[in-house]
Design an enzyme around this catalytic site. Structure first.
Site, short mmCIF file in Angstrom:
data_model
loop_
_atom_site.label_atom_id
_atom_site.label_comp_id
_atom_site.label_asym_id
_atom_site.label_seq_id
_atom_site.Cartn_x
_atom_site.Cartn_y
_atom_site.Cartn_z
CB ALA A 192 -0.93 0.00 1.21
N GLY A 193 2.16 1.12 -0.23
CA GLY A 193 3.04 2.28 -0.25
C GLY A 193 3.42 2.79 1.12
CG LEU A 194 1.08 2.51 4.07
CD1 LEU A 194 0.01 1.96 5.00
CD2 LEU A 194 1.12 4.04 4.15
CG ASP A 218 10.34 3.28 1.88
OD1 ASP A 218 10.32 4.53 1.79
OD2 ASP A 218 9.55 2.55 1.27
#
Length: 417
Positions: free
Chosen positions: A142-144, A200
């Site tokens: 989810a791009g997290l 990230d």
């Protein structure tokens, strides 16, 4: 460290600057309180020692005979010296051990990253069966930053179990050990993504927030990353619209617009850069909590409007923004690539509980998934004495079950700068 223990690392959201960062502007990413949890345990082997990876949330469970792994193909032998690039010989030698996952790219990438790190940080000389059991409260894909969260947890678990680092204590500076965890997790990210930015895993390692900016003059140079560890914890509503997004297409679309209308799109990117710079100033020297939230909320609102002008919003994201504004809950923007995916709502300092529940109910009716999270917060940590066995960990139901079992109220210790 041979007894069982847990390690954990957070996910992340892009707070400001997505898309413009591709065009050389600054962006800010911050940790969120959704985390990955890894239980590292071992038992005396009754036969040939094995290593097992059990990632229950994606139905990945596999055991490998430790002695049969391609140890001789490892070029870098010193766990304290992290290589800059992946080793092609080792990558090729691992493929036969990943044959079961050829039809599942996600499982293949996860198992590849795990084995690659295991071969560099563990040892073939063991009489134990070693088990790595992973649960994540982050939505996957989810791009997290779920993959970076997992890479950081696995790197920390391997380094700690094999005594390359020690548990954090308040009396010793652990900056060197945190850098080692971050560096190895970046290798794990390379196994999964090929050419990750390093942002990230930096957030998942250190927590707080980071400011990052690419060099357009030297595209192969890693982005400049500045860590902000003074980031105050802020309440946030994270909404997953569950609308699939195609990141590459969205990035390419903004690129085409920027090339076609440089005099229009260029100033938008500059304005977003200005937002990131203003937010950085606020984060480094935050005013009172109320004033801080109010100023940051203005930046959230403006940044979303500029991203919408670049064409990367979506009706589902606009619905979240409209409802959160109408109910007076807070300001909302997309996070990540847009075109669906997730939105973040920075809650007002005096938000009414009734209004927040009403918003969640309205969004739930739309089929969205909500998470009440904290923005900022701690990075990678260890829980040394939990009393939780693997079966109990695997039996925890959903995100709340995992958090209640091993997250909230536990005596976690965190590596810090």
């Amino acid at each position: 460290m041979s007894e069982s223990f847990f390690v954990s690392a957070p996910g992340k959201v892009i707070l400001f600057g997505e898309h413009s960062v591709v065009h050389g502007k600054a962006a800010i990413a911050a940790a969120v309180s959704l985390r990955s949890y890894l239980l590292v345990s071992s038992t005396p082997a009754t036969g040939a020692p094995k290593v097992t990876l059990n990632f229950a949330d994606v139905h990945l469970q596999h055991s490998w005979d430790i002695a049969s792994l391609p140890w001789s193909s490892v070029t870098s032998k010193d766990p304290l010296t992290v290589p800059h690039n992946l080793e092609p010989v080792l990558t090729a030698a691992l493929e036969p051990h990943l044959a079961e996952f050829v039809t599942s790219p996600f499982k293949h990438a996860a198992a590849y990253a795990f084995l690659y790190l295991f071969l560099h940080l563990a040892s073939p000389s063991t009489s134990l069966d070693i088990i790595y059991t992973l649960r994540s409260t982050l939505p996957i894909g989810a791009g997290l930053g779920s993959s970076a969260s997992i890479s950081v947890a696995i790197s920390a678990g391997l380094l700690l179990q094999n005594t390359h680092i020690t548990p954090p204590t308040p009396r010793k500076d652990r900056g060197t050990e945190l850098k080692l965890i971050d560096a190895w997790s970046f290798i794990g990210e390379k196994c999964i993504h090929g050419t990750p930015s390093g942002v990230d895993n930096a957030v998942a390692s250190s927590g707080g927030a980071v400011v990052f900016q690419r060099s357009l003059a030297s595209p192969t140079t890693p982005p400049a990353i500045t860590k902000i560890t003074t980031f105050p914890a802020l309440p946030l509503l994270l909404t997953n619209t569950r609308v699939p997004r195609r990141t590459a297409e969205l990035v390419a679309g903004v690129g085409r617009l920027t090339c076609a209308l440089p005099g229009v799109a260029g100033p938008i990117h500059e304005a977003i850069h200005g937002i990131s710079e203003k937010a950085t100033t606020l984060l480094l020297s935050p005013p009172s909590q109320q004033e801080f939230v109010e100023e940051l909320s203005q930046l959230v609102r403006i940044n979303h409007g500029l991203l919408d002008a670049l064409g990367v919003s979506h009706p589902a994201l606009e619905n979240v923004r409209r409802l959160s504004s109408k109910l007076g809950v807070g300001e909302t923007k997309l996070t990540g690539a847009g075109g669906g995916g997730c939105a973040i709502t920075l809650l007002k300092h005096d938000v009414q509980e009734q209004k927040l529940r009403e918003l969640e109910e309205r969004l739930r009716e739309e089929g969205y998934e909500m998470y009440e999270v904290t923005l900022g917060g701690s990075g990678v940590g260890v829980l040394r004495e939990s009393g939780v066995e693997e079966a109990e960990f695997l039996g925890a139901e959903g995100r709340e079950g995992v958090e209640d079992l091993v997250g909230r109220g536990r005596a976690w210790e965190f590596w810090t700068q």
